[in-house]
Motif scaffolding. Sequence first.
Motif, mmCIF file in Angstrom:
data_model
loop_
_atom_site.group_PDB
_atom_site.id
_atom_site.type_symbol
_atom_site.label_atom_id
_atom_site.label_comp_id
_atom_site.label_asym_id
_atom_site.label_seq_id
_atom_site.Cartn_x
_atom_site.Cartn_y
_atom_site.Cartn_z
ATOM 1 N N THR A 119 0.799 -1.233 0.000
ATOM 2 C CA THR A 119 0.000 0.000 0.000
ATOM 3 C C THR A 119 0.828 1.277 0.000
ATOM 4 N N SER A 137 -7.240 -9.385 -2.683
ATOM 5 C CA SER A 137 -8.171 -8.265 -2.795
ATOM 6 C C SER A 137 -7.387 -7.010 -3.135
ATOM 7 N N ASN A 172 -7.763 -2.445 -4.065
ATOM 8 C CA ASN A 172 -8.504 -1.180 -4.087
ATOM 9 C C ASN A 172 -7.914 -0.354 -5.216
ATOM 10 N N ARG A 224 -4.053 -0.379 -3.275
ATOM 11 C CA ARG A 224 -3.853 -1.495 -2.341
ATOM 12 C C ARG A 224 -4.002 -2.797 -3.109
ATOM 13 N N ALA A 266 -13.646 -4.432 -3.769
ATOM 14 C CA ALA A 266 -13.164 -3.453 -4.742
ATOM 15 C C ALA A 266 -14.231 -2.398 -5.024
ATOM 16 N N ALA A 318 -14.288 0.173 -2.295
ATOM 17 C CA ALA A 318 -13.138 1.077 -2.348
ATOM 18 C C ALA A 318 -13.207 2.065 -3.506
ATOM 19 N N THR A 319 -14.235 1.961 -4.368
ATOM 20 C CA THR A 319 -14.401 2.989 -5.403
ATOM 21 C C THR A 319 -14.973 4.272 -4.818
ATOM 22 N N SER A 347 -11.101 2.158 2.095
ATOM 23 C CA SER A 347 -10.261 0.965 1.984
ATOM 24 C C SER A 347 -11.135 -0.258 2.244
ATOM 25 N N TYR A 397 -14.560 -2.921 5.602
ATOM 26 C CA TYR A 397 -14.456 -1.647 4.909
ATOM 27 C C TYR A 397 -14.183 -0.566 5.954
ATOM 28 N N THR A 433 -9.762 5.635 4.743
ATOM 29 C CA THR A 433 -8.296 5.694 4.707
ATOM 30 C C THR A 433 -7.727 6.420 5.920
#
Length: 462
Positions: free
Chosen positions: A60, A127, A129, A221, A329, A332-333, A338, A443, A446
């Motif tokens: 990351t 996984s 991001n 990530r 994913a 994380a959009t 995260s 989830y 950040t």
Amino acid sequence: MTGPHNRRTVLAALAAVAAASAVTSTGPASAAARSASGASRPGASPSPVPDTAVENHFWTTYTDWRSGSAAGTRAVAGRRPGLVIAAPAGTLEYTDPHTAATAPWEYATWTSPFHHSAVPATEVIASWNADTPAGTWIQIELLGRYSDGTDTPWYVMGRWAAGDQDIRRTSVDDQTDGKSSIWTDTFSVDDAASGLRLTHYRLRLTLHRTPGTRLTPTVWRVGAMASDVPDRFTVPASTPGVGRGHELAVPRYSQNLHAGQYPEYDNGGEAWCSPTSSQMIIEYWGRKPTAEQLAWVEPDLPDPQICHAARYTFDYQYEGCGNWPFNAAYAATYRDMSAAVTRLDSLADVESLVRAGIPVITSQSFLKEELTGAGYGTSGHLMTVIGFTEDGDIIANDPASKDDDAVRRIYSRTEWEQIWLRTKRYDATGKVRSGTGGVCYLYWPTQVSAAQRRVLRPLGLL
């Protein structure tokens, strides 16, 4: 099982058994959803969970992105360091198996260093991001080293884009080397009883863009959860702890309000437990789709953001919304979010997370009689743990409810703990089936509080 199998076929068989036994499925079980046979009934003593059953490792930081080997990619610093295309390494032709469209794409790659897992693993779930603007997409691959010193091939763990206008996000079936296989989103050693384990792994990212443009994906990530959770039908009962009396104010959404909606995204209802759970937690953190993003949803449908989540978590190979990393994913959009897929060893971890303000999305399978008050049985279902009663019982937002108001449930701690942490179970016909062994989605923003950092860091997520 050994050899390649289409996991959708496996799940369909499980659903058929459940239907014949009057057990209602509330959605597809993702990751390593495999049936087993020939196992004996469990003994009186539950199997303990080793202290090192799960390890998370992620790349990351700016330093992380400058490690490994790059061909056309570069690390970018800043508040959220990432990986982008600097100068393409070449151009390739990709034929989308779900549209049959062939198009050229410029690409660049980054390959991580080999990571020596603290847990010699029977399963690995990657996984990531990332941001993939229109005209871009990414591929994630895994290469592992076995305990016998040999290597796996490069396995595709996902071809992913946040949107669906360029490629259709997809897992890849029929990947095996005779020792391990990919089950949609999960690397799995074919015969764990043989003692073979995955001891090291590396990940490769391939970033794609429309030729002749300056577009680029940004990956913030990437990593994996490696685990060797022992086969068990029962787990030791835990003692209620720090989570008692804590409940988080998580929005409530019912998947059942969407039954029959959007057949192209698996028809809503029981198939949408995963995106419904994901959307609840995304909105708990103060994020949600804009009106413009929801404009495609038919007018007057309730909770249109659930339709949106289903569309943008849908795996076109799996033909459903239950791909675990695709859900992470998607989460994380959203701005400064995260997300990761992992396993937890016990409810003590869940209590610590909830106490720190982090709800947990969990995956479990059970018969109707195994979870008092649920009113259904399932071969795989996602729900969210949002708190604990003063007695330590589970407060869950269960999307398998008649409407939004009915989503909040209280479930027996002992019953819930068994169905979530076990790896083996019996279906209504007495056949042995798999359990998820503590799989969950986490989830978080950040920027986290000190208390949240103290919980996430020991789990290997920061």
